[in-house]
Design a protein around this motif. Structure first.
Motif, PDB file in Angstrom:
ATOM      1  N   GLY A  38      -2.186   4.403   5.122  1.00 21.46           N
ATOM      2  CA  GLY A  38      -2.015   2.915   5.259  1.00 21.46           C
ATOM      3  C   GLY A  38      -1.137   2.370   6.250  1.00 21.46           C
ATOM      4  O   GLY A  38      -1.319   2.242   7.332  1.00 21.46           O
ATOM      5  N   GLN A  39       0.401   2.427   5.726  1.00 21.72           N
ATOM      6  CA  GLN A  39       1.262   2.158   6.746  1.00 21.72           C
ATOM      7  C   GLN A  39       1.165   2.802   7.770  1.00 21.72           C
ATOM      8  O   GLN A  39       1.383   4.096   7.865  1.00 21.72           O
ATOM      9  N   ASN A  74      -0.802   8.896   2.431  1.00 20.95           N
ATOM     10  CA  ASN A  74      -0.671   7.452   2.953  1.00 20.95           C
ATOM     11  C   ASN A  74      -1.137   7.316   4.188  1.00 20.95           C
ATOM     12  O   ASN A  74      -0.434   7.683   5.273  1.00 20.95           O
ATOM     13  N   ALA A 101       0.759   4.176  -2.605  1.00 18.97           N
ATOM     14  CA  ALA A 101       0.608   5.692  -2.503  1.00 18.97           C
ATOM     15  C   ALA A 101       1.757   6.362  -3.177  1.00 18.97           C
ATOM     16  O   ALA A 101       1.295   7.420  -3.834  1.00 18.97           O
ATOM     17  N   HIS A 102       2.855   5.825  -3.327  1.00 17.26           N
ATOM     18  CA  HIS A 102       3.950   6.484  -3.899  1.00 17.26           C
ATOM     19  C   HIS A 102       3.389   6.576  -5.501  1.00 17.26           C
ATOM     20  O   HIS A 102       3.712   7.530  -6.022  1.00 17.26           O
ATOM     21  N   ASP A 146       4.318  10.965  10.371  1.00 19.88           N
ATOM     22  CA  ASP A 146       4.806  11.908   9.517  1.00 19.88           C
ATOM     23  C   ASP A 146       5.537  12.955   9.979  1.00 19.88           C
ATOM     24  O   ASP A 146       5.977  13.875   9.514  1.00 19.88           O
ATOM     25  N   ALA A 190      -7.407   5.047  -3.276  1.00 19.67           N
ATOM     26  CA  ALA A 190      -6.260   5.487  -3.838  1.00 19.67           C
ATOM     27  C   ALA A 190      -6.071   6.327  -4.963  1.00 19.67           C
ATOM     28  O   ALA A 190      -5.604   7.460  -5.270  1.00 19.67           O
ATOM     29  N   MET A 212       0.760  -1.259   0.049  1.00 20.40           N
ATOM     30  CA  MET A 212       0.043  -0.063   0.108  1.00 20.40           C
ATOM     31  C   MET A 212       0.944   1.362   0.030  1.00 20.40           C
ATOM     32  O   MET A 212       0.409   2.175  -0.471  1.00 20.40           O
ATOM     33  N   THR A 213       1.999   1.154   0.634  1.00 24.36           N
ATOM     34  CA  THR A 213       3.105   2.395   0.668  1.00 24.36           C
ATOM     35  C   THR A 213       3.358   2.554  -0.950  1.00 24.36           C
ATOM     36  O   THR A 213       3.442   3.489  -1.347  1.00 24.36           O
ATOM     37  N   VAL A 234      -4.607   6.524   0.905  1.00 24.22           N
ATOM     38  CA  VAL A 234      -4.452   5.360   0.805  1.00 24.22           C
ATOM     39  C   VAL A 234      -4.837   4.615   2.165  1.00 24.22           C
ATOM     40  O   VAL A 234      -4.525   5.223   3.125  1.00 24.22           O
TER      41      VAL A 234
END
Ligand code: GLN
Length: 404
Positions: free
Chosen positions: A33-34, A31, A24-25, A38, A341, A20-21, A347
């Motif tokens: 998700g993970q 993100n 996101a990228h 941040d 997404a 999932m990361t 995400v």
């Protein structure tokens, strides 16, 4: 050549967090998700790590961890929970909680024996049990008035003559449940009755909200001698990339875990261990502030989602909020996460990844809210707009009612 992966790891693939990361990228989505913050941990922590590097703490630490960290951990556990540990024999520093969990299971559960876990469960549990060639038995957590909990009869029924250990995660990822004293007492009673080892994954121990208190399983009567308690500086100090964790427990159990751990990584993260040792005694101001920020993020996200028609579950701890995909017109959280997404620019994690039987968690998605207020409010507006679009679409497509 046929697949070189040994059969007991077939099906583990790459973790949902990595997947999932990457999504996101690829999509440029926010993100949620993970689960990683941040923003950095306390400036004193970062400065202490830099100081430790400059002071030459750059070679192997002692196998069990640097002594200053043992002392700081022992003092913290006595002060916060009244659980005394001998810094020399009852504490082992590990490469994150992940290594502690894997080493504990490999050290204490013979091949073929069983480990009971509450489902949904953090994904490394399945792999750690497979690594030990042990078997997993699951007890389902289900929502009661939107808070996930277990049925004590199901827990009792999961125990067999082969059960060796129970793996308990509180505060719980991904449901956000913090087990109550009553729930913990039910788990403790089963452990005592069947002479089980308890592995308590308490990495979110400090991240609890609304006046809810985290109670370590090891603090219950009859549990100190049979419980390993696992913590993570990654969660406590917003430093998930440092991979500094630790496990506390009776000396014979810690010695067993140490035996396995020394052949996994031996030891590592020397300057980071020094840094955590330096700030752990002064944790209170940082943790009060972290909890306040997380609580605000949870409320902002939950309120915006609920107002827009998302059904959210209760979250008393961790930094995860679960929602029901059906409330925005999806049967399946995996499909919803793909669409979110691309269409909403957010995400999330399909909670099915936390289930041995993905069907059981099919409708659930998890949002990580350990993000800045700006990210949370942008994500919240996008998710609200997504729900509004779906509802508009649904009303456009709803078949016309036939008149009687
Ligand atoms: N514990 C984090 C989560 O649940 C992810 C850790 C990882 O990426 N392996 O999101």
């Amino acid at each position: 050549m046929s697949d070189p992966l040994v059969p007991r790891f077939a099906g583990f693939g790459s973790t949902i967090f990595t997947e999932m990361t990457l999504l996101a990228h690829r999509t440029g989505a926010l993100n949620l998700g993970q689960g990683f913050p941040d923003t950095d941990g306390p400036p004193e922590l970062l400065a202490a790590a830099a100081d430790a590097v400059r002071a030459g703490h750059n070679q192997y630490p002692p196998l069990p961890g640097v002594p200053a960290l043992h002392t700081a951990i022992a003092e913290q556990r006595s002060a916060d929970y009244g659980t005394p540990y001998d810094p020399d024999t009852e504490i082992l520093v590990t490469a994150g909680a992940t290594e502690a969990i894997a080493a504990a299971i490999a050290a204490l559960v013979p091949p073929g024996d069983e480990v009971v876990v509450f489902e949904p469960f953090y994904d490394s549990y399945g792999a750690a049990i497979a690594l030990a060639d042990a078997h997993r038995r699951t007890v389902r957590l289900r929502p009661v008035h939107d808070r996930f909990t277990f049925d004590p009869d199901e827990l009792a029924a999961a125990i067999t003559p082969r059960t060796r250990a129970i793996l308990v995660n509180t505060p719980h990822n991904p449901t956000g449940t913090v087990f109550t004293a009553d729930e913990l007492a039910q788990i403790a009673a089963i452990c005592v009755r069947h002479n089980l080892i308890a592995i308590a994954d308490e990495v979110y121990e400090h991240l609890v909200f609304d006046g809810v208190r985290h109670v370590p399983l090891a603090s219950l009567p009859g549990m100190a001698d049979r419980t390993l308690t696992i913590s993570s500086a990654g969660k406590t100090f917003n430093a998930t990339g440092w991979k500094v964790g630790w496990v506390c427990g009776p000396s014979r159990m810690i010695a067993a875990v140490r035996t396995v751990k020394q052949y996994l990584t031996f030891a590592g993260g020397t300057p980071f261990q020094h840094a955590v040792a330096a700030v752990l005694p002064d944790r209170h101001a940082w943790l009060d502030d972290l909890r306040a920020r997380l609580c605000l993020a949870r409320d902002t996200l939950r309120d915006a989602l609920s107002a827009a028609g998302w059904h959210c579950f209760s979250c008393q701890g961790t930094y995860f909020l679960q929602a029901d995909a059906r409330s925005v017109g999806y049967r399946d959280g995996t499909g919803l996460c793909q669409d979110l997404a691309v269409q909403a620019g957010v995400v999330a994690i399909p909670s099915a990844a936390f289930y041995a039987d993905p069907e059981a968690g099919r409708e659930l998605v998890r949002f990580a809210f350990c993000k800045t207020p700006a990210v949370i409010s942008t994500a919240a507006s996008r998710l609200a707009a997504f729900a509004a679009d779906r509802q508009e679409g649904a009303s456009r497509w709803r078949p016309a009612r036939r008149s009687a």
